[in-house]
Design a protein around this motif. Structure first.
Motif, short mmCIF file in Angstrom:
data_model
loop_
_atom_site.label_atom_id
_atom_site.label_comp_id
_atom_site.label_asym_id
_atom_site.label_seq_id
_atom_site.Cartn_x
_atom_site.Cartn_y
_atom_site.Cartn_z
N THR A 150 0.84 -1.21 0.00
CA THR A 150 0.00 0.00 0.00
C THR A 150 0.87 1.26 0.00
O THR A 150 0.57 2.24 -0.69
N THR A 153 2.08 1.69 -3.52
CA THR A 153 1.08 2.23 -4.43
C THR A 153 0.63 3.64 -4.02
O THR A 153 0.28 4.45 -4.87
N PHE A 154 0.66 3.94 -2.70
CA PHE A 154 0.36 5.30 -2.26
C PHE A 154 1.38 6.28 -2.84
O PHE A 154 1.04 7.39 -3.25
N VAL A 157 0.30 7.11 -6.15
CA VAL A 157 -0.82 8.05 -6.17
C VAL A 157 -0.33 9.49 -5.99
O VAL A 157 -0.73 10.41 -6.70
N VAL A 158 0.56 9.67 -5.02
CA VAL A 158 1.06 11.01 -4.70
C VAL A 158 2.01 11.53 -5.77
O VAL A 158 2.04 12.73 -6.07
N ALA A 265 -3.37 10.42 -10.93
CA ALA A 265 -3.50 9.82 -9.60
C ALA A 265 -4.76 8.96 -9.47
O ALA A 265 -4.84 8.12 -8.56
N ILE A 266 -5.74 9.13 -10.36
CA ILE A 266 -7.01 8.39 -10.22
C ILE A 266 -6.81 6.88 -10.36
O ILE A 266 -7.20 6.12 -9.47
N PHE A 269 -4.77 5.64 -7.41
CA PHE A 269 -5.53 5.52 -6.18
C PHE A 269 -6.27 4.19 -6.14
O PHE A 269 -6.40 3.55 -5.09
N CYS A 272 -3.81 1.58 -5.11
CA CYS A 272 -3.48 1.74 -3.70
C CYS A 272 -4.57 1.19 -2.79
O CYS A 272 -4.33 0.40 -1.89
N SER A 273 -5.82 1.61 -3.03
CA SER A 273 -6.91 1.22 -2.15
C SER A 273 -7.21 -0.27 -2.25
O SER A 273 -7.47 -0.93 -1.24
#
Length: 407
Positions: A150, A153-154, A157-158, A265-266, A269, A272-273
């Motif tokens: 996570t 993958t975070f 996203v960032v 980032a979509i 995300f 990540c989630s």
């Protein structure tokens, strides 16, 4: 209850370790939204631009197995700290070259990325086995690997938002901040991570190590090669469609800077989630890990087919499809991490997980390169991604056969 208590006790160790994939991901993925800008600033071709990502991953592929062996022999923490230090040096070379050189900046950036890739080989890939060493139960390992994946993958996203924001100040700033990020991670690992005592025990000589590696690969056979392949292809598709999306947003929709980072980032995300959720759910149930991987790859393949058929309808439709594809990738990654970490004995874990990380880096290296050559045949690019996903799905179904006791 015992799993929660053990993880609570190691929460700062895990936080420090989670900083490594976060920073390594930022070091690479921050550049994706900035690549078209770099191309214009340095007057280079699309393929030359993709090499800024590829050279980093390509040298890591070669160095990761060596780092894995050294981590088995000399201790994981020591190799991680050395790797992070080399990453900082490589980032400094790229950043200073871009800042100080009016001509030859591109080749200096590539040289710095080469050094940075060597350092990356001794950082994130060693996190997987060190987590396996830190915890005793499969539940603890699975949950912890879910947190690590996570964090990885975070970072993705960032990174497009952060990279775009930094490039608005100065185009090479995403390169220049990498040494400072690496130093933060070095401080966290050095002060917070406590390696198990057995980690410092003597490992076999290199010849004996190669013999043992050959034996481990032979004994584990098909399922191990299957995980190598799927990890590689998941990264290939992820970095391929991110490279494609980054260029499409700028060239076709004139979306740039932070707005572009937010759009990129979509789908990240989604990865990540879904990685976080998968890590929480799979536990030690290897059969669940298998089916999470199958479903994730099936979702990914289906969305890539639809992208190929209807990609040009609207940008919103494309983002929705890539979001769903990201969910599929995110479902698969923690399961693959857990299967390979829990399925290999501790003595060989560093080396085998490093081979797995090398396979993933092959995908990271190849994705942008292939996407850059197929930008004008985007329909076939998505069909290629779909075909790869379908093959990987079949490989999981037939090559991964968890024992009944692990269901």
């Amino acid at each position: 209850m015992g799993t929660r208590r053990a993880m609570e006790k190691k929460k700062w160790d895990l936080a420090a370790l989670a900083s490594i994939p976060l920073i390594m991901t930022l070091a690479n993925s921050m550049l994706i939204p900035v690549l078209p800008l770099m191309q214009k600033k340095m007057a280079i071709t699309v393929i030359q631009t993709s090499l800024i990502i590829t050279v980093y991953a390509a040298i890591s592929i070669l160095c990761i197995p060596i780092a894995g062996y050294l981590s088995d022999k000399h201790g994981r923490k020591k190799i991680i700290l050395i790797g992070l230090s080399i990453t900082a040096i490589g980032g400094a070379i790229s950043g200073l070259g871009a800042w100080l050189l009016s001509t030859g900046a591109y080749w200096t950036i590539l040289a710095g990325r080469f050094v940075q890739g060597i350092g990356a080989a001794g950082a994130f890939p060693i996190v997987l086995p060190i987590v396996g060493d830190m915890f005793k139960s499969d539940d603890e390992v699975s949950n912890s690997l879910g947190i690590i994946e996570t964090s990885n993958t975070f970072g993705k996203v960032v990174s497009p938002v952060l990279g775009s924001a930094l490039a608005m100040v100065v185009w090479y700033l995403p390169l220049a901040v990498i040494p400072f990020l690496s130093i933060l991670s070095i401080a966290a690992v050095a002060t917070l991570v406590k390696t198990p005592k057995q980690q410092e025990s003597e490992a076999p000589g290199f010849r004996e190590f190669l013999r043992g590696l050959k034996d481990t690969l032979a004994r584990n056979g098909l399922w191990l090669y299957a995980i190598f392949l799927i990890g590689c292809m998941a990264m290939f598709i992820m970095f391929g469609f991110l490279y494609y999306l980054s260029n499409t947003l700028e060239d076709e929709y004139s979306i740039k800077n932070i707005q572009k980072g937010l759009v990129l980032a979509i789908p990240l995300f989604a990865i990540c989630s879904s990685s976080f959720a998968a890590g929480k759910i799979i536990g030690k149930k290897k059969n669940v890990m298998k089916w999470f991987t199958v479903i994730g790859l099936a979702v990914l393949s289906a969305t890539m087919i639809v992208c190929g058929l209807h990609r040009s309808d609207t940008l919103v439709w494309l983002i929705v499809l890539l979001f769903l594809g990201g969910v599929g990738i995110g479902m698969s990654l923690p399961s693959l991490d857990a299967l390979i970490t829990e399925g290999i004995e501790k003595e060989k874990r560093g080396t085998i997980t490093s081979l797995y990380s090398s396979a993933r880096f092959i995908g990271v290296a190849g994705g942008p390169l292939v996407a850059s050559t197929l930008m004008k045949q985007e329909r076939w690019l998505f069909y290629l991604f779909a075909a790869i996903g379908i093959v990987c799905c079949l490989v999981v179904l037939f090559a991964l056969k968890p024992k009944k006791g692990n269901e």
